[in-house]
Each structure stands twice: as C-alpha cells, then as structure tokens.
Design a protein around this motif. Sequence first.
Motif, mmCIF file in Angstrom:
data_model
loop_
_atom_site.group_PDB
_atom_site.id
_atom_site.type_symbol
_atom_site.label_atom_id
_atom_site.label_comp_id
_atom_site.label_asym_id
_atom_site.label_seq_id
_atom_site.Cartn_x
_atom_site.Cartn_y
_atom_site.Cartn_z
ATOM 1 N N ALA A 184 0.822 -1.206 0.000
ATOM 2 C CA ALA A 184 0.000 0.000 0.000
ATOM 3 C C ALA A 184 0.856 1.256 0.000
ATOM 4 C CB ALA A 184 -0.905 0.011 1.235
ATOM 5 N N MET A 185 0.322 2.296 -0.613
ATOM 6 C CA MET A 185 0.909 3.627 -0.555
ATOM 7 C C MET A 185 0.133 4.392 0.527
ATOM 8 S SD MET A 185 1.213 6.503 -3.588
ATOM 9 C CE MET A 185 2.126 5.378 -4.648
ATOM 10 N N PRO A 186 0.731 4.647 1.680
ATOM 11 C CA PRO A 186 -0.018 5.231 2.798
ATOM 12 C C PRO A 186 -0.780 6.505 2.470
ATOM 13 C CG PRO A 186 2.091 4.418 3.572
ATOM 14 C CD PRO A 186 2.109 4.304 2.073
ATOM 15 N N SER A 187 -0.256 7.332 1.581
ATOM 16 C CA SER A 187 -0.912 8.596 1.272
ATOM 17 C C SER A 187 -1.957 8.486 0.162
ATOM 18 C CB SER A 187 0.135 9.642 0.865
ATOM 19 O OG SER A 187 0.793 9.265 -0.344
ATOM 20 N N SER A 188 -2.127 7.291 -0.403
ATOM 21 C CA SER A 188 -3.023 7.104 -1.546
ATOM 22 C C SER A 188 -4.433 6.762 -1.119
ATOM 23 C CB SER A 188 -2.477 5.994 -2.449
ATOM 24 O OG SER A 188 -3.473 5.512 -3.324
ATOM 25 N N GLY A 189 -5.406 7.425 -1.700
ATOM 26 C CA GLY A 189 -6.793 7.103 -1.424
ATOM 27 C C GLY A 189 -7.168 5.712 -1.882
ATOM 28 N N ASN A 190 -6.569 5.243 -2.961
ATOM 29 C CA ASN A 190 -6.875 3.893 -3.442
ATOM 30 C C ASN A 190 -6.410 2.829 -2.454
ATOM 31 O OD1 ASN A 190 -8.275 4.306 -5.895
ATOM 32 N ND2 ASN A 190 -6.372 4.769 -6.960
ATOM 33 N N SER A 191 -5.209 2.993 -1.913
ATOM 34 C CA SER A 191 -4.739 2.074 -0.883
ATOM 35 C C SER A 191 -5.578 2.229 0.385
ATOM 36 C CB SER A 191 -3.267 2.344 -0.555
ATOM 37 O OG SER A 191 -2.423 2.005 -1.636
ATOM 38 N N TYR A 192 -5.926 3.463 0.701
ATOM 39 C CA TYR A 192 -6.681 3.725 1.922
ATOM 40 C C TYR A 192 -8.049 3.040 1.919
ATOM 41 C CZ TYR A 192 -9.396 6.249 5.415
ATOM 42 O OH TYR A 192 -10.229 6.559 6.458
ATOM 43 N N LYS A 193 -8.696 2.974 0.765
ATOM 44 C CA LYS A 193 -10.002 2.289 0.691
ATOM 45 C C LYS A 193 -9.894 0.858 1.210
ATOM 46 C CE LYS A 193 -10.778 4.598 -3.691
ATOM 47 N NZ LYS A 193 -10.822 4.359 -5.146
ATOM 48 N N VAL A 194 -8.835 0.180 0.807
ATOM 49 C CA VAL A 194 -8.635 -1.208 1.227
ATOM 50 C C VAL A 194 -8.328 -1.260 2.724
ATOM 51 C CG1 VAL A 194 -7.304 -3.308 0.860
ATOM 52 C CG2 VAL A 194 -7.841 -1.821 -1.087
ATOM 53 N N GLN A 195 -7.468 -0.373 3.191
ATOM 54 C CA GLN A 195 -7.150 -0.323 4.617
ATOM 55 C C GLN A 195 -8.414 -0.053 5.443
ATOM 56 O OE1 GLN A 195 -4.391 2.887 4.180
ATOM 57 N NE2 GLN A 195 -2.595 1.560 4.282
ATOM 58 N N LEU A 196 -9.251 0.840 4.957
ATOM 59 C CA LEU A 196 -10.474 1.175 5.673
ATOM 60 C C LEU A 196 -11.409 -0.025 5.752
ATOM 61 C CD1 LEU A 196 -12.418 3.129 7.054
ATOM 62 C CD2 LEU A 196 -13.074 3.985 4.780
ATOM 63 N N LEU A 197 -11.611 -0.709 4.629
ATOM 64 C CA LEU A 197 -12.492 -1.878 4.655
ATOM 65 C C LEU A 197 -11.930 -2.967 5.570
ATOM 66 C CD1 LEU A 197 -14.986 -3.392 3.693
ATOM 67 C CD2 LEU A 197 -13.661 -4.206 1.740
ATOM 68 N N LEU A 198 -10.633 -3.203 5.526
ATOM 69 C CA LEU A 198 -10.029 -4.197 6.409
ATOM 70 C C LEU A 198 -10.273 -3.837 7.872
ATOM 71 C CD1 LEU A 198 -6.706 -4.799 4.476
ATOM 72 C CD2 LEU A 198 -8.411 -6.554 4.975
ATOM 73 N N SER B 192 -8.086 -1.396 -6.660
ATOM 74 C CA SER B 192 -8.757 -1.219 -5.375
ATOM 75 C C SER B 192 -10.199 -1.718 -5.393
ATOM 76 C CB SER B 192 -8.724 0.255 -4.959
ATOM 77 O OG SER B 192 -9.371 1.080 -5.928
ATOM 78 N N GLY B 193 -10.940 -1.449 -6.462
ATOM 79 C CA GLY B 193 -12.330 -1.876 -6.517
ATOM 80 C C GLY B 193 -12.469 -3.383 -6.491
ATOM 81 N N ALA B 194 -11.598 -4.081 -7.212
ATOM 82 C CA ALA B 194 -11.631 -5.542 -7.228
ATOM 83 C C ALA B 194 -11.270 -6.110 -5.857
ATOM 84 C CB ALA B 194 -10.681 -6.079 -8.291
ATOM 85 N N ILE B 195 -10.297 -5.491 -5.201
ATOM 86 C CA ILE B 195 -9.895 -5.943 -3.870
ATOM 87 C C ILE B 195 -11.037 -5.738 -2.882
ATOM 88 C CG2 ILE B 195 -8.296 -5.551 -1.964
ATOM 89 C CD1 ILE B 195 -6.201 -4.716 -4.074
ATOM 90 N N LEU B 196 -11.699 -4.586 -2.951
ATOM 91 C CA LEU B 196 -12.836 -4.330 -2.072
ATOM 92 C C LEU B 196 -13.924 -5.389 -2.287
ATOM 93 C CD1 LEU B 196 -13.311 -0.440 -2.310
ATOM 94 C CD2 LEU B 196 -12.182 -1.734 -0.496
#
Length: 207
Positions: free
Chosen positions: A9-23, A70-74
């Motif tokens: 993940a890229m900590p500052s990226s919204g795309n990475s953050y979506k996955v972190q948030l769902l987790l 990110s969408g597929a991972i979510l």
Amino acid sequence: MTQDLTLYAMPSSGNSYKVQLLLGLLHRSYRQVDCENASSALAQARAAGALPLGKVPALHLADGTILSESGAILWYLAQGSAFIPADPLAQAQMLGWMFFEQNRLEGVIAVRASLRCYPERAAQATPERLAALLEDGHTLLALLDAHLAGRNWLVGDAPSLADIAVYGYTHSSGSRGGYDMDRFPAIAAWCARIAALPGYVPLQVPA
C-alpha cells in the motif's frame, strides 16, 4: 485471526486507503508493506514482481494469489459481509458509484491533491491546470452532495462498498486537494458518519 493477507500500500493514496479502511471495518488482520510514492520500497516491490500491474494497492493472499485494483480488492474482501447489499438492484447502484469514483472523481480530486502534495509533480501543477481541476472538482462534489442530501448512505439504508470507495479521496479533498468543502454540508455529515463506524481507521499521511 492469523495474518493471511499482505497488503502492498501507498499510505498517502486514497486507493490504498479504501482497502485499509475496509479491512479495519471488517476487523481483518493483515500485514502491510509500505510503498510510498517515489520511494525505493515501491521500486523494489515492482522489481520483485509484487505488483503485477505495476502499482499499489496489491493484496497478496495466503495461497500466493495477488489481487490488483482497489475496486476488485474491495469486492473480494467484502464477500459475505453487509458491505455488499443482497438486492441485485442495490448491488448495481453500488457498483455505479464505484465506477463513478474511479472514472470521474479520482481523475479530478485525486489528481489535484497529488499535484499539490507530491513535490516531484510540482512542475505539472500549472495555475491553469489547478484552476480547471478546482472547477471540475467542485462540480462533481456538488453532484455528490446533492445525492447525499436527505440520506445517510449512497445506496440503501446501510454503508456499502460505494461509501468506502467514494470516501477514499473525497474525505481529504479539502485538506489535500484545496477544495472548498464548506459548500457541501451533506458530504461533511456523511464523512462524519463513516468516521464513526466501528473499526474505522484514518488515512496515513506521511509527515
């Protein structure tokens, strides 16, 4: 729960953050490998084949499978959870907002934020381009605000992947993108509702 997932993940990226948030909302344990923008870690991950599409996020499963986008991972992570509505029509509406976020919102909101926040992109941040992105972003945010007026969530009566996906970049569009979020009270209330969900985690912005 064992850590059977590894998230690049890229900590500052919204795309990475979506996955972190769902987790976080799913209370799933995982290991994270930070690959911040323009870092040696990102270059090493690419060279090692850890990022099949050359970008983060990438989710490594216990059997060696790697999921990208990110969408597929979510979608994969939320299977069997309340974040995917049971009704097919509601699912389609949810996916519609996820596509809207990737095809329209990200290309404006996230781009303006990246031009303002990443020094290596400063040369691309011309006044003309920033002004155009500001105008386009306010138009898209007004559309989102109008949809949220009088409702708690983007689809139905409970939070779904649509909310997580759209929240990823929208919630920081004022602080990072420079958008005037005082114009959008419905978005502000919606962001507060998401931040109050059990398991919520904030965006990790490097100092």
